[in-house]
Write an enzyme that holds these catalytic residues in place. Structure first.
Site, PDB file in Angstrom:
ATOM      1  N   GLU A  85       0.825  -1.213   0.000  1.00 54.03           N
ATOM      2  CA  GLU A  85       0.000   0.000   0.000  1.00 54.03           C
ATOM      3  C   GLU A  85       0.856   1.260   0.000  1.00 54.03           C
ATOM      4  O   GLU A  85       0.809   2.058   0.945  1.00 54.03           O
ATOM      5  CB  GLU A  85      -0.952  -0.005   1.198  1.00 54.03           C
ATOM      6  CG  GLU A  85      -2.009  -1.079   1.103  1.00 54.03           C
ATOM      7  CD  GLU A  85      -3.111  -0.914   2.133  1.00 54.03           C
ATOM      8  OE1 GLU A  85      -2.900  -0.191   3.121  1.00 54.03           O
ATOM      9  OE2 GLU A  85      -4.174  -1.526   1.935  1.00 54.03           O
ATOM     10  N   GLU A 122      -6.737  -7.767  -0.252  1.00 55.60           N
ATOM     11  CA  GLU A 122      -7.092  -7.617   1.163  1.00 55.60           C
ATOM     12  C   GLU A 122      -8.523  -7.137   1.272  1.00 55.60           C
ATOM     13  O   GLU A 122      -8.946  -6.232   0.544  1.00 55.60           O
ATOM     14  CB  GLU A 122      -6.242  -6.532   1.839  1.00 55.60           C
ATOM     15  CG  GLU A 122      -4.847  -6.895   2.181  1.00 55.60           C
ATOM     16  CD  GLU A 122      -4.167  -5.753   2.959  1.00 55.60           C
ATOM     17  OE1 GLU A 122      -4.860  -4.980   3.645  1.00 55.60           O
ATOM     18  OE2 GLU A 122      -2.948  -5.642   2.834  1.00 55.60           O
TER      19      GLU A 122
HETATM   20  C1  GAL Z   1      -4.293  -2.384   5.053  1.00 54.56           C
HETATM   21  C2  GAL Z   1      -2.893  -2.919   5.250  1.00 54.56           C
HETATM   22  C3  GAL Z   1      -2.850  -4.124   6.173  1.00 54.56           C
HETATM   23  C4  GAL Z   1      -3.714  -3.886   7.372  1.00 54.56           C
HETATM   24  C5  GAL Z   1      -5.116  -3.605   6.905  1.00 54.56           C
HETATM   25  C6  GAL Z   1      -6.143  -3.481   7.996  1.00 54.56           C
HETATM   26  O1  GAL Z   1      -4.266  -1.040   4.835  1.00 54.56           O
HETATM   27  O2  GAL Z   1      -2.287  -3.247   4.033  1.00 54.56           O
HETATM   28  O3  GAL Z   1      -1.519  -4.365   6.542  1.00 54.56           O
HETATM   29  O4  GAL Z   1      -3.182  -2.837   8.088  1.00 54.56           O
HETATM   30  O5  GAL Z   1      -5.112  -2.435   6.148  1.00 54.56           O
HETATM   31  O6  GAL Z   1      -6.091  -2.302   8.683  1.00 54.56           O
END
Ligand code: GAL
Length: 648
Positions: free
Chosen positions: A152, A309
Site C-alpha cells: 500500500e 485484502e
Molecule cells: C491495510 C494494510 C494491512 C492492514 C489492513 C487493515 O491497509 O495493508 O496491513 O493494516 O489495512 O487495517
C-alpha cells in the site's frame, strides 16, 4: 485461466499470512486450517523486514524457508512480499535521514509503519537490496506465484518535505518544465511575486503564511506519486531481472483518498491487486465498493485483478469496530468476483495477539477456528473454489466514467468557488448507474472511448488539451456524453482557459458559463422538471444547446440548469448544478436511453445488484429482506450465480 496462472481455472481464496508473529507449531496448525478453509493463495511476510534482516546485511531466512516449504507442500500458492513497507529499527537509527518529514518540518519517528521518505536513496537502496536477497533465495521456490512489492504505497506517508525530497522535486521539475522560465510560466509565479531565479529557491509546498501556489501544490502531488512509483519500480526491476517469469505487483487502495495516480502506475503492474475495506456500518458501502472494483478492473485494461485484502468482519481503525453481520462477507466477496476479481483474500489469516491491529478481524480469530467467522470463511472458500468457468473471464461495460487523479488533487485545492469533494461528486454520478444495474468502466480522460455508448464526466475541472480533444472527437463520432459543471476550466498547470468558461468544452457543449453561483449550505433551487438542486449553479448562456431544465427560483430563475447539444453524430448533455438524488437518477436514465444502453437485467427489485461476468450473471441481494430476482429466490444478503441465458 486465472490471472494468476498457478490458480488455473479456480477463483483464488486466501489471506495475508504473517507467520513471524507465531511459533512453528502454530504454522503447522495454520496450514492445516488453511486447507480446511479452502485457501489456495496467501500473501506472505509483508512486514517481515526486521525478521529477515535483523541487522544490516545479516539475514535470517531459516524461518521463512520453513514456512515456504510448508505452504508449498500443502499446495498453497505464495504471493511473496519483499517486506519493505516497514523498515527495521536499525535503518532509522543508522540513517535518520530515511525518516519522512511532514509539511511543518517535523521529522516523523519510527514506531509505526511506512516511516520512510520515498525519495531517500538510502531507503531505496536498502529496499532493493532486500528484494534482491528475496529474489535470489525464493525465485525458484515451487510455492512462489507472485511478488508483492512493498505494501500500500502512500497509505500513511504520501509526501515527504525533507531536503532530499526537495532536491528530487527539482530534478523532476526540470524534466517536466525544462528551465526556470518554463517553471515560472507553469506556476504562474508573476502572481504574488513568486518568481524564482535559482533552482535553490524552488521548494516543496511547505507550511506557509496562507494559500500556497496551486500549481506548485499540484506538481508536488504528481511528483510524490512518481516518487512512490520509483520505489516500487526499483524493487520490481531487481525482481524482473532475477525471475522474469514471475508476475510482480503491489496492492493499491480502494478508498476515497487521492494517494497516487494509479492510472499512471498501472503499466508497471503485471496484475492489479486491490485492498478494499467497505464499512459494515455504511448502508451505501456496496455502491462505493462496486466503483473501486470497476476502477481496478479498468486499470488492468479489463483483465481480472486480485482482491488482495479485505476484512472478514470488523475493521480495527474505525471505532466502533462493528462486525460484518452474517452473510455480509459472503455477499461482498461475491461482489468482488462478479466485478472481475480472480481471488478474494483477507487481512489477515490469524488475528494478532499484540500490536496496533489486534482488534482487526481475521480468518482465525483470537478464540481459534471455532467461531462463526471461520465457519463462514471456510464455507465461502469452498463455494468460491467451486465456481466453474468464472476465473479469467471479463466483465463487459458499455458506459465509462471518467476519473482522474490530477483533477482530484486540483479540484480539492484551496480557494475554489465552492468546496467540491471528488468522492461525493463521483458517487453522485456512479450511484444512479449502480441502481440501474448498468456496469461501467472507470477510465482516465485521455482513454480511447470509442467502444463506449455513453461517457460520464463528473466535474473534470482540470483537463489537458489531448483529453479535451479526445472527448470532443468521441462525441463528434457519435458518442453520447454527460458532463457536470466546473469541467474544462483549467489546463494541466491549473491555469484558467481564457475566453469564457468552460474553455475546453464550450463548442462541444454549445454554451458559455457566464458566472459560477455556488450556493450556501441549505440553499436549494427548484428545477422546472421537478425536484431541486443545491451546492452550485452555473449561469449558462446557450450557444446552440437546447435547454432540458431551468431554475425556477433563486438568482438564476428562468435560466438553463441542464442542457443538451447535438454535436457531430453524438450528443453532449450538461448539468450546471447538483440535482437531488432522484432527479439525478432521471437525468442519468435519459442519456442511457438516448445511447441505447440496457441494464444487465431489466426490472430487478431495488437493492439487487446484477453484474455479468463471462458466461454468468451474478445476482447480489443487498437487502435485509428476501427477493425474487431473475427467476432466483434470494434470501437477505444472498447471492446467486446464474449461467447466462438461464436468468429470466
Ligand atoms: C491495510 C494494510 C494491512 C492492514 C489492513 C487493515 O491497509 O495493508 O496491513 O493494516 O489495512 O487495517
Amino acid at each position: 485461466m486465472n490471472i494468476l496462472p498457478v490458480l488455473k481455472d479456480r477463483i483464488g481464496f486466501g489471506a495475508d499470512y504473517n507467520p513471524e508473529q507465531w511459533s512453528p507449531e502454530v504454522w503447522r496448525e495454520d496450514v492445516r486450517l488453511m486447507r480446511e478453509a479452502g485457501v489456495s493463495v496467501v500473501t506472505l511476510g509483508i512486514f517481515s523486514w526486521a525478521s529477515v534482516e535483523p541487522a544490516p546485511g545479516s539475514y535470517d531466512f531459516g524461518w521463512l524457508d520453513e514456512v515456504m516449504d510448508l505452504l508449498g507442500e500443502a499446495g498453497i500458492a505464495v504471493s511473496l512480499a519483499t517486506g519493505t513497507a516497514s523498515p527495521p529499527a536499525w535503518l532509522s537509527r543508522l540513517h535518520p535521514g530515511t525518516l519522512p518529514v511532514n509539511r511543518d518540518g517535523v521529522r516523523l519517528s519510527p514506531g509505526s509503519r511506512q516511516h520512510y521518505c520515498p525519495s531517500s536513496p538510502v531507503y531505496r537502496e536498502a529496499a532493493a537490496g532486500l528484494a534482491q536477497r528475496m529474489g535470489e533465495r525464493y525465485g525458484t521456490h515451487p510455492a512462489l506465484a507472485l511478488w508483492h512489492v512493498g505494501n500500500e504505497y502512500g497509505c500513511h506517508v504520501q509526501e515527504c518535505y525533507c531536503d532530499v525530497s526537495a532536491d528530487d522535486f527539482r530534478r523532476w521539475l526540470r524534466e517536466r518544465h525544462g528551465d526556470l522560465d518554463g517553471l515560472n510560466a507553469a506556476w504562474s509565479t508573476t502572481f504574488w511575486s513568486q518568481r524564482v531565479t535559482d533552482w535553490a529557491e524552488v521548494l516543496p509546498p511547505r507550511t506557509a503564511p496562507t494559500l500556497r501556489n496551486p500549481a506548485q501544490e499540484l506538481d508536488y502531488r504528481r511528483f510524490s506519486s512518481d516518487a512512490l512509483l520509483a520505489c516500487y519500480r526499483a524493487e520490481r526491476s531487481v525482481l524482473r531481472e532475477l525471475t522474469p517469469d514471475v508476475p510482480v505487483t503491489t496492492n493499491i487502495m480502494g478508498m476515497w483518498e487521492p494517494v497516487a495516480d494509479y492510472a499512471s502506475w498501472a503499466p508497471d503492474f503485471d496484475l492489479v491487486a486491490l485492498d478494499l475495506y467497505p464499512e459494515p456500518k455504511d448502508p451505501a458501502a456496496a455502491v462505493d465498493a462496486a466503483f473501486f472494483h470497476d476502477q481496478m478492473r479498468s486499470l488492468g485494461g479489463g483483465r481480472p485483478y486480485l482482491m488482495m485484502e479485505t476484512a472478514t468482519s470488523a475493521i480495527s481503525y474505525r471505532p466502533p469496530n462493528r462486525p460484518k453481520r452474517p452473510g455480509l462477507n459472503r455477499l461482498w466477496s461475491h461482489q468482488a468476483v462478479a466485478r472481475g476479481a480472480d481471488a478474494v483474500m483477507y487481512f489477515q489469516w490469524r488475528a494478532s495477539l499484540g500490536g496496533a491491529e489486534k482488534f482487526h478481524s481475521a480468518v482465525v480469530s483470537h478464540g481459534g477456528p471455532h467461531d462463526r467467522i471461520f465457519r463462514e470463511a471456510a464455507a465461502l472458500g469452498a463455494e468460491l473454489g467451486g465456481l466453474d468457468g468464472v476465473a479469467g473471464t471479463r466483465v463487459p461495460a458499455e458506459v465509462a466514467v471518467v476519473f482522474d487523479h490530477a483533477n482530484w488533487w486540483a479540484l480539492e485545492l484551496d480557494a475554489r468557488p465552492a468546496e467540491l469533494r471528488v468522492p461525493e461528486r463521483v458517487r453522485a454520478h456512479y450511484a444512479p448507474l449502480w441502481h440501474e444495474n448498468v456496469t461501467v468502466d472507470v477510465v482516465p480522460p485521455a482513454a480511447d472511448l470509442s467502444s463506449y455508448k455513453l461517457v460520464i464526466v463528473p466535474n473534470l475541472y482540470l483537463c489537458d488539451d489531448a483529453a479535451a480533444e479526445g472527448l470532443r472527437r468521441y462525441v463528434e463520432d457519435g458518442g453520447h456524453l454527460l458532463m457536470s459543471f466546473f469541467s474544462g476550466i483549467a489546463d494541466a498547470c491549473d491555469r484558467i482557459r481564457p475566453g469564457g468558461h468552460p474553455g475546453a468544452f464550450r463548442d462541444l457543449l454549445g454554451l458559455r458559463v457566464e458566472e459560477f453561483w455556488p450556493l450556501s449550505d441549505g440553499e436549494r433551487l427548484g428545477l422546472s422538471t421537478g425536484g431541486g438542486a443545491d451546492l452550485w449553479a452555473d449561469h449558462i448562456v446557450p450557444e446552440g444547446a437546447a435547454v432540458l431544465a431551468a431554475y425556477t427560483d433563486g438568482p438564476l430563475a428562468g435560466l438553463p440548469a441542464v442542457t443538451r447539444h447535438a454535436y457531430g453524430r453524438g450528443s453532449a448533455t450538461y448539468l450546471g448544478t447538483r440535482p437531488g438524488e432522484h432527479v439525478m437518477r432521471d437525468l442519468v436514465r435519459d442519456p442511457l436511453r438516448l445511447a441505447g444502453v440496457e441494464p444487465v437485467l431489466p426490472g430487478l427489485p431495488a437493492g439487487v445488484e446484477a453484474v455479468r461476468r463471462g458466461g454468468h450473471v451474478f445476482l447480489l441481494n443487498h437487502n435485509d429482506h428476501p427477493v425474487r430476482a431473475a427467476g432466483a429466490e434470494l434470501a437477505p444478503l444472498d447471492v446467486a450465480v446464474v449461467a447466462l441465458g438461464e436468468a429470466e
